[in-house]
Design an enzyme around this catalytic site. Structure first.
Site, mmCIF file in Angstrom:
data_model
loop_
_atom_site.group_PDB
_atom_site.id
_atom_site.type_symbol
_atom_site.label_atom_id
_atom_site.label_comp_id
_atom_site.label_asym_id
_atom_site.label_seq_id
_atom_site.Cartn_x
_atom_site.Cartn_y
_atom_site.Cartn_z
ATOM 1 N N ALA A 1 54.340 -41.668 -30.775
ATOM 2 C CA ALA A 1 54.178 -41.727 -29.326
ATOM 3 C C ALA A 1 52.832 -42.259 -28.853
ATOM 4 C CB ALA A 1 54.388 -40.318 -28.761
ATOM 5 N N ASP B 1 52.410 -30.872 -35.409
ATOM 6 C CA ASP B 1 52.637 -32.186 -34.782
ATOM 7 C C ASP B 1 51.733 -33.216 -35.447
ATOM 8 O OD1 ASP B 1 54.246 -30.885 -32.975
ATOM 9 O OD2 ASP B 1 52.951 -31.217 -31.237
ATOM 10 N N MET B 2 52.096 -34.498 -35.274
ATOM 11 C CA MET B 2 51.204 -35.567 -35.735
ATOM 12 C C MET B 2 50.659 -36.279 -34.498
ATOM 13 S SD MET B 2 49.755 -36.824 -38.344
ATOM 14 C CE MET B 2 50.613 -36.562 -39.902
ATOM 15 N N LYS C 1 60.704 -52.650 -32.716
ATOM 16 C CA LYS C 1 61.599 -51.480 -32.769
ATOM 17 C C LYS C 1 62.457 -51.464 -34.038
ATOM 18 C CE LYS C 1 65.646 -49.621 -30.301
ATOM 19 N NZ LYS C 1 65.677 -48.283 -30.866
ATOM 20 N N ARG D 1 59.519 -33.380 -39.971
ATOM 21 C CA ARG D 1 60.162 -33.850 -38.735
ATOM 22 C C ARG D 1 59.825 -35.332 -38.616
ATOM 23 N NH1 ARG D 1 56.790 -32.523 -34.046
ATOM 24 N NH2 ARG D 1 57.410 -30.364 -34.225
ATOM 25 N N THR E 1 64.726 -37.578 -32.594
ATOM 26 C CA THR E 1 64.990 -38.829 -31.866
ATOM 27 C C THR E 1 66.070 -38.628 -30.801
ATOM 28 O OG1 THR E 1 65.577 -41.159 -32.095
ATOM 29 C CG2 THR E 1 66.712 -39.641 -33.564
#
Ligand code: FDA
Length: 309
Positions: free
Chosen positions: A187, A132-133, A199, A182, A229
């Site tokens: 977040a 994960d990041m 956005k 990915r 997404t």
């Protein structure tokens, strides 16, 4: 950034709020909308259900910013057990970990040693280990972990966030490795110097990153892309780009969170797309859950309804 989103992301770091929320039964009930349960057994049962519907899974044991070596060792042991259970149960699934859950805050060498052990085990199981990041305080260190691990293991994948202004450069630097990436929007609460507040720019960057991973040079090197997404408008743009670039549906996958856009997940499977569901579990759900609320503050209504029920 939307003020409610900022407030929820600030709340995700509040120890006081965490104590209050994790004691409340209605909050725990609301969390169940995005998480099948706190135990590995519950996560594996949910994984089997997803597999039966044609979706593969990624399992993630919630937790981050571990400050104690014994805890990082316990996380490693837990994931090794999870990989064994995935194999024994014939689950179509992989695992995804956060570097700070494997000790990155304590010692980068400890973290990479644990990642190596997990990547070895994943390789023996024929699966990919996903990294994960986290927030930007960890971006450079996580890229470094990925690069070092990639020297010995090709069965690893890395998450990159399209809201980061540095994402294009980071991706370009990794492309010669033919990496598995990915792509997600991101977040965490980041300052406008580091992350696009708009956005449209985040979405355009996402599409740009997918197109780079779908370029003939990247594909020739074995690059793989997972599109993380739930944004159906962005998905339409991604599908058009894939067709234009001659990328077959079998050559990439979508990944969505458990409990979010369920109808869309099933529609994509019916259309012949690969779809993966990220199943999170564990007792340390508070910061993760606050980030889910921040992504869609309307989710707070669901928490309120659960309270009144
Ligand atoms: P966006 O936020 O624009 O939402 C589009 C639409 O999707 C919304 O209008 C709504 O309908 C629906 N939706 C999105 N989030 C929802 C929610 N929480 N509840 C209800 N509906 C929702 N981030 C990160 O920084 N590091 C990481 O390692 C990862 N890993 C990761 C793995 C996977 C498989 C996924 C799907 C996501 C992540 N993320 C992540 C989270 C990611 O960065 C992002 O915050 C969320 O996916 C939300 O962004 P969307 O692309 O869905 O678009």
């Amino acid at each position: 950034m939307n003020p409610m989103r900022s407030l929820l992301l600030a709340g995700s770091r509040s120890a006081w709020l965490q104590r209050q929320a994790t004691r409340r039964k209605f909050v725990k009930m609301a969390v169940r909308r995005f998480m099948p349960g706190e135990t590995l057994d519950e996560a594996l049962a949910a994984a089997a259900e997803q597999n039966q519907l044609g979706l593969s899974v990624t399992l993630t044991h919630l937790g981050e910013n571990i400050a104690d070596k014994a805890e990082a060792d316990a996380v490693l042991a837990h994931y090794l057990g999870t990989l064994k259970r995935i194999e024994a149960g014939n689950v179509k699934g992989e695992v995804s970990i956060k570097p700070t859950q494997l000790g990155l805050d304590i010692d980068a060498e400890l973290c990479i040693a644990h990642l190596r052990t997990l990547a070895d085990a994943a390789r023996a199981h024929g699966s990919r280990l996903w990294i994960d990041m986290e927030g930007t305080a960890y971006t450079a260190a996580t890229l470094d972990l990925f690069r070092r691990l990639r020297e010995t293991h090709t069965n690893i994948g890395l998450c990159l966030q399209s809201y980061l202004k540095s994402a294009r450069t980071d991706l370009e630097a990794l492309l010669p490795l033919g990496p598995a990436i990915r792509i997600v929007k991101g977040a965490y609460a980041e300052p406008a110097e580091l992350a696009f507040p708009d956005k449209k720019e985040v979405d355009d960057n996402f599409l740009w990153m997918a197109e780079r991973l779908w370029s003939p040079e990247a594909r020739a090197k074995g690059a793989w892309v997972t599109l993380g997404t739930h944004d159906t408008v962005l998905m339409e743009r991604l599908e058009l780009a894939a067709r234009r670039l001659g990328v077959a549906k079998t050559d990439y996958e979508y990944a969505m969170l458990y409990g979010i856009q369920r109808g869309e997940q099933l529609r994509l499977v019916k259309n012949g797309n690969n779809v993966r569901v990220l199943v999170s579990y564990g007792v340390h759900w508070f910061p993760w859950y606050m980030r889910r609320l921040a992504e869609r503050p309307a989710n707070l209504l669901f928490v309120a309804k659960t309270m009144f029920k």
